[in-house]
Design a protein around this motif. Structure first.
Motif, mmCIF file in Angstrom:
data_model
loop_
_atom_site.group_PDB
_atom_site.id
_atom_site.type_symbol
_atom_site.label_atom_id
_atom_site.label_comp_id
_atom_site.label_asym_id
_atom_site.label_seq_id
_atom_site.Cartn_x
_atom_site.Cartn_y
_atom_site.Cartn_z
ATOM 1 N N THR A 191 0.905 -1.313 0.085
ATOM 2 C CA THR A 191 -0.055 -0.040 -0.188
ATOM 3 C C THR A 191 0.814 1.257 -0.078
ATOM 4 O O THR A 191 2.110 1.255 0.349
ATOM 5 C CB THR A 191 -1.036 0.128 1.224
ATOM 6 N N HIS A 193 0.106 5.258 1.008
ATOM 7 C CA HIS A 193 -0.864 6.423 1.490
ATOM 8 C C HIS A 193 -0.017 7.993 1.302
ATOM 9 O O HIS A 193 0.730 8.084 2.179
ATOM 10 C CB HIS A 193 -1.295 6.267 3.148
ATOM 11 N N SER A 201 -4.142 7.440 -2.628
ATOM 12 C CA SER A 201 -3.358 6.164 -1.967
ATOM 13 C C SER A 201 -3.652 5.077 -3.004
ATOM 14 O O SER A 201 -4.428 5.069 -3.862
ATOM 15 C CB SER A 201 -4.318 5.803 -0.633
ATOM 16 N N TRP A 227 -11.000 7.156 -0.208
ATOM 17 C CA TRP A 227 -10.247 6.004 0.288
ATOM 18 C C TRP A 227 -10.858 5.795 1.865
ATOM 19 O O TRP A 227 -11.119 6.409 2.617
ATOM 20 C CB TRP A 227 -8.967 6.249 0.582
ATOM 21 N N SER A 228 -10.864 4.416 2.319
ATOM 22 C CA SER A 228 -10.960 4.002 3.536
ATOM 23 C C SER A 228 -10.648 2.719 3.973
ATOM 24 O O SER A 228 -10.128 2.312 3.222
ATOM 25 C CB SER A 228 -12.635 4.051 3.668
ATOM 26 N N GLU A 229 -10.749 2.191 4.956
ATOM 27 C CA GLU A 229 -10.132 0.823 5.329
ATOM 28 C C GLU A 229 -10.856 -0.122 4.420
ATOM 29 O O GLU A 229 -10.278 -1.130 4.246
ATOM 30 C CB GLU A 229 -9.970 0.636 6.981
ATOM 31 N N GLU A 230 -11.993 0.059 4.684
ATOM 32 C CA GLU A 230 -13.120 -0.839 3.927
ATOM 33 C C GLU A 230 -12.695 -0.931 2.635
ATOM 34 O O GLU A 230 -12.799 -1.976 1.815
ATOM 35 C CB GLU A 230 -14.625 -0.706 4.261
ATOM 36 N N ARG A 231 -12.497 0.401 1.930
ATOM 37 C CA ARG A 231 -12.253 0.340 0.499
ATOM 38 C C ARG A 231 -10.956 -0.221 0.363
ATOM 39 O O ARG A 231 -10.643 -0.783 -0.910
ATOM 40 C CB ARG A 231 -12.349 1.769 0.120
ATOM 41 N N GLU A 232 -10.081 -0.122 1.220
ATOM 42 C CA GLU A 232 -8.613 -0.518 0.862
ATOM 43 C C GLU A 232 -8.715 -2.133 0.684
ATOM 44 O O GLU A 232 -8.058 -2.566 -0.030
ATOM 45 C CB GLU A 232 -7.870 -0.368 2.069
ATOM 46 N N ALA A 233 -9.377 -2.813 1.723
ATOM 47 C CA ALA A 233 -9.557 -4.285 1.667
ATOM 48 C C ALA A 233 -10.273 -4.839 0.341
ATOM 49 O O ALA A 233 -9.707 -5.925 0.019
ATOM 50 C CB ALA A 233 -10.240 -4.755 2.977
#
Length: 256
Positions: A191, A193, A201, A227-233
């Motif tokens: 990743t 950021h 990101s 971007w978000s943690e959910e979107r990253e996953a």
């Protein structure tokens, strides 16, 4: 390794200058940028023009652009390496799924070169281009590729070299980079950021050839506003799938 031939090195340095800017240069500009004697530049440019690697720029007296011979070499390279064409195909499929910008990149020394790109249709998206070169340690594709190098190869490339910063978030410490790459190897994805672009990101996965070697990486780039943690996953899984599909097209049998 054998001895490098200075004249050949200088000729290649001249050709590589045309990769930047508007693609045209004058002899005085080449002289200034490479700090070479004027007579040397004149002889090299004359030789490259005689072999059709450079041609006069139409309507721009005294300026040159790349000639047809350079195009022919590039075309032959592309014919022999399906990675760029297949990368563009897979990048398009991934972009259609997530509607974000998708890149495929390869490693050259400590830089990545983007060989395929498909844009998002969103009004706010990453601005980039195939053929662009960036410091590997500042990008998700670069981290993925650096993490895939054998340790002695990585050390030979990095030791004693400055890690330049593109943003305040860029990694500039060698020990921190090694720690980050260890995590990349554990996770199987990388990743970034806001490390190459303060507003973007990215997440990347490895592309392997038929022998299982990592030859490229596929990334998905997203503006920070989406971007978000959910979107990253979600995107990490999609990048891994796209990279596996591209690997399969190159003969890799390892599965996803």
């Amino acid at each position: 390794m054998g001895r490098l031939v200075p004249a050949v090195t200088r000729a290649l340095d001249i050709l590589e200058l045309f990769l930047d800017g508007d693609g045209t240069l004058s002899a005085p500009e080449i002289t200034r940028r490479l700090a070479l004697p004027r007579t040397t530049v004149h002889e090299l440019v004359t030789t490259l023009a005689a072999r059709s690697y450079l041609v006069p720029a139409s309507g721009r007296p005294g300026r040159y652009r790349l000639g047809v011979r350079a195009y022919q070499l590039g075309s032959r390279y592309a014919e022999q390496l399906d990675l760029a064409a297949e990368g563009q195909r897979v990048a398009r499929e991934v972009a259609e799924t997530c509607d974000e910008t998708v890149h495929v990149a390869v490693l050259e020394d400590l830089d990545v070169i983007y060989i395929a790109k498909v844009d998002s249709t969103h009004a706010v998206r990453m601005v980039s281009a195939a053929g662009r070169r960036l410091p590997a340690h500042c990008t998700s594709v670069g981290k993925m590729l650096l993490a895939s190098l054998p340790r002695d190869d990585f050390d030979a490339r990095v030791d004693g070299r400055e890690l330049v910063a593109m943003t305040p978030n860029s990694i500039t410490d060698h020990d921190r980079l090694r720690a980050v790459l260890a995590t990349v190897r554990e996770r199987g994805v990388a990743t970034e950021h806001s490390e190459s672009n303060p507003d973007v990101s990215c997440v990347a996965a490895p592309v392997r050839d038929g022998a299982g070697r990592v030859v490229a990486a596929l990334s998905i780039s997203v503006p920070m506003i989406r971007w978000s943690e959910e979107r990253e996953a979600e995107l990490a899984e999609l990048a891994a799938k796209g990279a596996a599909d591209l690997s399969a097209s190159l003969g890799h049998r390892g599965g996803r």
